[in-house]
Enzyme design. Sequence first.
Site, mmCIF file in Angstrom:
data_model
loop_
_atom_site.group_PDB
_atom_site.id
_atom_site.type_symbol
_atom_site.label_atom_id
_atom_site.label_comp_id
_atom_site.label_asym_id
_atom_site.label_seq_id
_atom_site.Cartn_x
_atom_site.Cartn_y
_atom_site.Cartn_z
ATOM 1 N N ASP A 141 0.839 -1.207 0.000
ATOM 2 C CA ASP A 141 0.000 0.000 0.000
ATOM 3 C C ASP A 141 0.864 1.243 0.000
ATOM 4 O O ASP A 141 0.509 2.272 0.587
ATOM 5 C CB ASP A 141 -0.929 -0.008 1.227
ATOM 6 C CG ASP A 141 -2.048 1.013 1.113
ATOM 7 O OD1 ASP A 141 -2.603 1.412 2.159
ATOM 8 O OD2 ASP A 141 -2.347 1.452 -0.014
ATOM 9 N N LYS A 144 3.017 3.103 -5.938
ATOM 10 C CA LYS A 144 2.607 2.022 -6.844
ATOM 11 C C LYS A 144 3.754 1.488 -7.693
ATOM 12 O O LYS A 144 3.749 0.339 -8.080
ATOM 13 C CB LYS A 144 1.461 2.477 -7.738
ATOM 14 C CG LYS A 144 0.394 3.224 -6.965
ATOM 15 C CD LYS A 144 -0.080 2.407 -5.769
ATOM 16 C CE LYS A 144 -0.573 3.260 -4.619
ATOM 17 N NZ LYS A 144 -0.692 2.483 -3.365
ATOM 18 N N ASP A 169 -3.248 -2.970 -2.458
ATOM 19 C CA ASP A 169 -4.265 -1.930 -2.586
ATOM 20 C C ASP A 169 -4.049 -1.168 -3.901
ATOM 21 O O ASP A 169 -2.980 -1.224 -4.505
ATOM 22 C CB ASP A 169 -4.174 -0.948 -1.401
ATOM 23 C CG ASP A 169 -5.349 0.029 -1.383
ATOM 24 O OD1 ASP A 169 -5.239 1.076 -0.722
ATOM 25 O OD2 ASP A 169 -6.375 -0.251 -2.041
ATOM 26 N N ASN A 170 -5.060 -0.435 -4.352
ATOM 27 C CA ASN A 170 -4.941 0.548 -5.434
ATOM 28 C C ASN A 170 -4.492 0.002 -6.785
ATOM 29 O O ASN A 170 -3.784 0.695 -7.525
ATOM 30 C CB ASN A 170 -3.958 1.655 -5.030
ATOM 31 C CG ASN A 170 -4.265 2.250 -3.696
ATOM 32 O OD1 ASN A 170 -3.486 2.121 -2.761
ATOM 33 N ND2 ASN A 170 -5.410 2.907 -3.579
ATOM 34 N N GLU A 199 -11.617 4.445 -1.195
ATOM 35 C CA GLU A 199 -11.885 4.795 0.209
ATOM 36 C C GLU A 199 -12.676 6.101 0.343
ATOM 37 O O GLU A 199 -12.312 7.126 -0.202
ATOM 38 C CB GLU A 199 -10.580 4.879 1.034
ATOM 39 C CG GLU A 199 -9.474 5.716 0.453
ATOM 40 C CD GLU A 199 -8.472 4.891 -0.317
ATOM 41 O OE1 GLU A 199 -8.887 3.888 -0.926
ATOM 42 O OE2 GLU A 199 -7.296 5.250 -0.346
HETATM 43 O O1 LIG Z 1 -5.146 4.313 -1.345
HETATM 44 C C1 LIG Z 1 -4.406 5.300 -1.952
HETATM 45 C C2 LIG Z 1 -4.994 6.296 -2.733
HETATM 46 C C3 LIG Z 1 -4.191 7.276 -3.333
HETATM 47 C C4 LIG Z 1 -4.833 8.337 -4.128
HETATM 48 C C5 LIG Z 1 -4.802 9.641 -3.700
HETATM 49 C C6 LIG Z 1 -5.432 10.638 -4.442
HETATM 50 C C7 LIG Z 1 -6.090 10.308 -5.622
HETATM 51 F F1 LIG Z 1 -6.690 11.263 -6.339
HETATM 52 C C8 LIG Z 1 -6.119 8.999 -6.059
HETATM 53 C C9 LIG Z 1 -5.494 8.003 -5.323
HETATM 54 C C10 LIG Z 1 -2.808 7.280 -3.153
HETATM 55 C C11 LIG Z 1 -2.205 6.264 -2.372
HETATM 56 C C12 LIG Z 1 -0.818 6.222 -2.158
HETATM 57 N N1 LIG Z 1 -0.297 5.233 -1.391
HETATM 58 C C13 LIG Z 1 -1.116 4.298 -0.856
HETATM 59 N N2 LIG Z 1 -2.429 4.274 -1.029
HETATM 60 C C14 LIG Z 1 -3.003 5.261 -1.771
HETATM 61 MG MG LIG Z 2 -3.947 2.657 -0.606
#
Ligand SMILES: Oc1cc(-c2ccc(F)cc2)cc2cncnc12
Ligand SMILES: [Mg+2]
Length: 217
Positions: A141, A144, A169-170, A199
Amino acid sequence: KGTTREQRALKYLKEHARQGDPDSVLETFDEFCRTQEWAMNAAEEKGDILDEIVRELQPTTCLELGTYCGYSAVRIARNLSPSARLITIEVNPDYAAVAREVVKLAGLQDKIEVINLDSADVIRELKTKYDVTKLDLVFLDHWKYLYIRDIKLIEEEKLLKKGSVVFADNVIIPGAPGYLEYIRGSKNYKSTFYSVHFEYMDDMKDGVEKSVYIGDE
Ligand SMILES: Oc1cc(-c2ccc(F)cc2)cc2cncnc12
Ligand SMILES: [Mg+2]
């Protein structure tokens, strides 16, 4: 304002959550993110899947890459057995400082170790410096582009065993370039994709990937 979003979240938790109660800390953090300020916690549907994995796997040694404020570290550790532990790595010192406070607030400092270093450097030393033999659960997490670097390093260090779970995640937003094709193309893993809401955003879809290691020890 002088404060960061993470510091404001911590202040809110200290004022509204019950000390020593992980569930209260998580509920309060979710409330903060829904009513005050959004934060990138592996929450709601993502957290539910993570809870399910931890409850079913009953991992002894867990590794999280990307602590942020400690939300998922608390979420994982609250379901761990007494002797189990979580090592969570956060490269950003400001995030790591807040995460340590959140872990303390949840009363989980004996189960969670927050390390403020680069993930690759720690992975290389898990066996020698952190007394790890095998990892039962890995939660990806962090940034990326590092998923693929770090999973290859974890394999190189022979830290996985049959049944180890790698949860990412993501994989849709922001996306984990290269990781999905690597892990899905590897004969050493059996992967499952879950389409989930991003989230705290009911109108945005993200995805998480659960990969079970079936390769040789
Ligand atoms: O869960 C997450 C979401 C986002 C993120 C933030 C802003 C946006 F616009 C899109 C996605 C960034 C992350 C960086 N590291 C870990 N997890 C993350
Ligand atoms: Mg994340």
